[in-house]
Design an enzyme around this catalytic site. Structure first.
Site, PDB file in Angstrom:
ATOM      1  N   THR A 157       0.509  -7.115  -5.518  1.00 36.39           N
ATOM      2  CA  THR A 157      -0.454  -6.868  -4.447  1.00 36.39           C
ATOM      3  C   THR A 157      -1.857  -7.388  -4.741  1.00 36.39           C
ATOM      4  OG1 THR A 157      -0.769  -4.642  -5.375  1.00 36.39           O
ATOM      5  CG2 THR A 157       0.749  -4.849  -3.513  1.00 36.39           C
ATOM      6  N   ARG A 200      -0.077   1.312  -7.959  1.00 32.88           N
ATOM      7  CA  ARG A 200      -1.147   1.859  -7.128  1.00 32.88           C
ATOM      8  C   ARG A 200      -2.370   0.935  -7.085  1.00 32.88           C
ATOM      9  NH1 ARG A 200      -1.975   6.696  -5.381  1.00 32.88           N
ATOM     10  NH2 ARG A 200      -4.009   6.963  -6.357  1.00 32.88           N
ATOM     11  N   LYS A 201      -2.190  -0.288  -7.548  1.00 36.52           N
ATOM     12  CA  LYS A 201      -3.273  -1.273  -7.451  1.00 36.52           C
ATOM     13  C   LYS A 201      -3.251  -1.891  -6.057  1.00 36.52           C
ATOM     14  CE  LYS A 201      -3.557  -2.307 -12.378  1.00 36.52           C
ATOM     15  NZ  LYS A 201      -3.422  -3.342 -13.438  1.00 36.52           N
ATOM     16  N   VAL A 202      -3.726  -1.104  -5.109  1.00 43.65           N
ATOM     17  CA  VAL A 202      -3.769  -1.524  -3.716  1.00 43.65           C
ATOM     18  C   VAL A 202      -5.171  -1.263  -3.186  1.00 43.65           C
ATOM     19  CG1 VAL A 202      -1.310  -1.195  -3.258  1.00 43.65           C
ATOM     20  CG2 VAL A 202      -2.884   0.737  -2.996  1.00 43.65           C
TER      21      VAL A 202
END
Length: 273
Positions: free
Chosen positions: A260, A125-127
């Protein structure tokens, strides 16, 4: 499809355009055509579909030679035609999206292609807020796993959940009350003891967080011996320099934020005819 993302991109374009683009104002009644050029080699393309939708919003005709997920070399990837003013105000956003998404897809492809075994490489979820779905879609185009698309797609208990629920067992039992049969329940653990507790309490997925490769393989082996149905994920401190150390028959998923967060943009340009 892409409804939210298109509205976001349009908002960026219109904010950038402000009242009007002074440099392009005199071109507002002209028709123009151009080519989109890829300047790097061995690139896995991503972003083509959403750019098509964006062009449609601005009545720009397009003809792309390739599709998302195709590996191509430098050269012309597409042609466009439409109102010159619209083409020019869309240009930078269009190129930025292609550059970012193709960079993620290419990096993912290069890393996945080196994995020999059943272990899958996943995003996290590191976006970037607002662009997360596009970044994860690029991971998919590169042959990686998207992980969960949003918070409700699966139930994931992390360290702060465990602290605030007062321990692993209570966290699992509380979350299970809201668990549909269509959802998987995952928990993040930081040591082997907690992993065993989680397994005994019937979770579907155990994430081994910040384990060394050696300890992750050892713990995964013990878990699979007694709970073969549980999916084992490793995450934390994993990069392109060490991810292959975690590839193992007992480890199902390697999730890596750096898919990402640490990318080198691919170079695209628009050349007007």
């Amino acid at each position: 499809m892409f409804k939210y993302e298109i509205e976001l991109l349009k908002d960026w374009i219109e904010r950038d355009n402000s009242f009007f683009d002074i440099a392009s104002y005199e071109l507002r009644d002209k028709e123009a055509s151009g080519i989109i050029i890829l300047k790097n080699s061995e690139v896995v393309l991503s972003g083509i579909e959403i750019i098509k939708r964006l062009f449609e919003e601005y009545n720009i005709d397009y003809n792309f030679k390739f599709n998302d997920g195709e590996k191509v070399d430098k050269g012309i990837i597409g042609e466009i035609k439409g109102n010159a003013y619209n083409v020019l105000i869309v240009e930078r956003t269009m190129l930025n999206i292609l550059s970012m998404m193709s960079a993620i897809a290419t990096k993912t492809h290069n890393l996945v292609s080196k994995i020999d075994g059943k272990t899958r490489l996943a995003a996290t979820r590191k976006v970037f807020p607002g662009l997360g779905n596009l970044e994860k879609l690029a991971v998919l185009h590169g042959g990686g796993d998207t992980h969960r698309w949003n918070l409700s797609e699966s139930i994931m208990l992390k360290d702060n959940h465990i602290k605030m629920y007062g321990g692993i067992e209570n966290a699992i039992n509380t979350a299970r009350k809201y668990k549909s049969f269509t959802k998987k329940l995952e928990i993040e653990v930081e040591n082997e003891k907690d992993a065993i507790i989680a397994a005994k309490n019937g979770v579907d997925i155990i994430m081994l967080d910040n384990f060394s490769a050696e300890k992750a393989k050892e713990t995964a082996r013990k878990l699979k011996e007694n709970y073969p149905h549980i999916i084992i994920e490793v995450s934390g401190g994993i990069s392109e320099d060490n991810y292959l150390e975690y590839v193992d028959d007992n480890i199902d998923i390697i999730s890596m934020g750096k898919l990402t967060t640490e990318i080198k943009y691919i170079d695209f340009s628009l050349e007007m005819k």
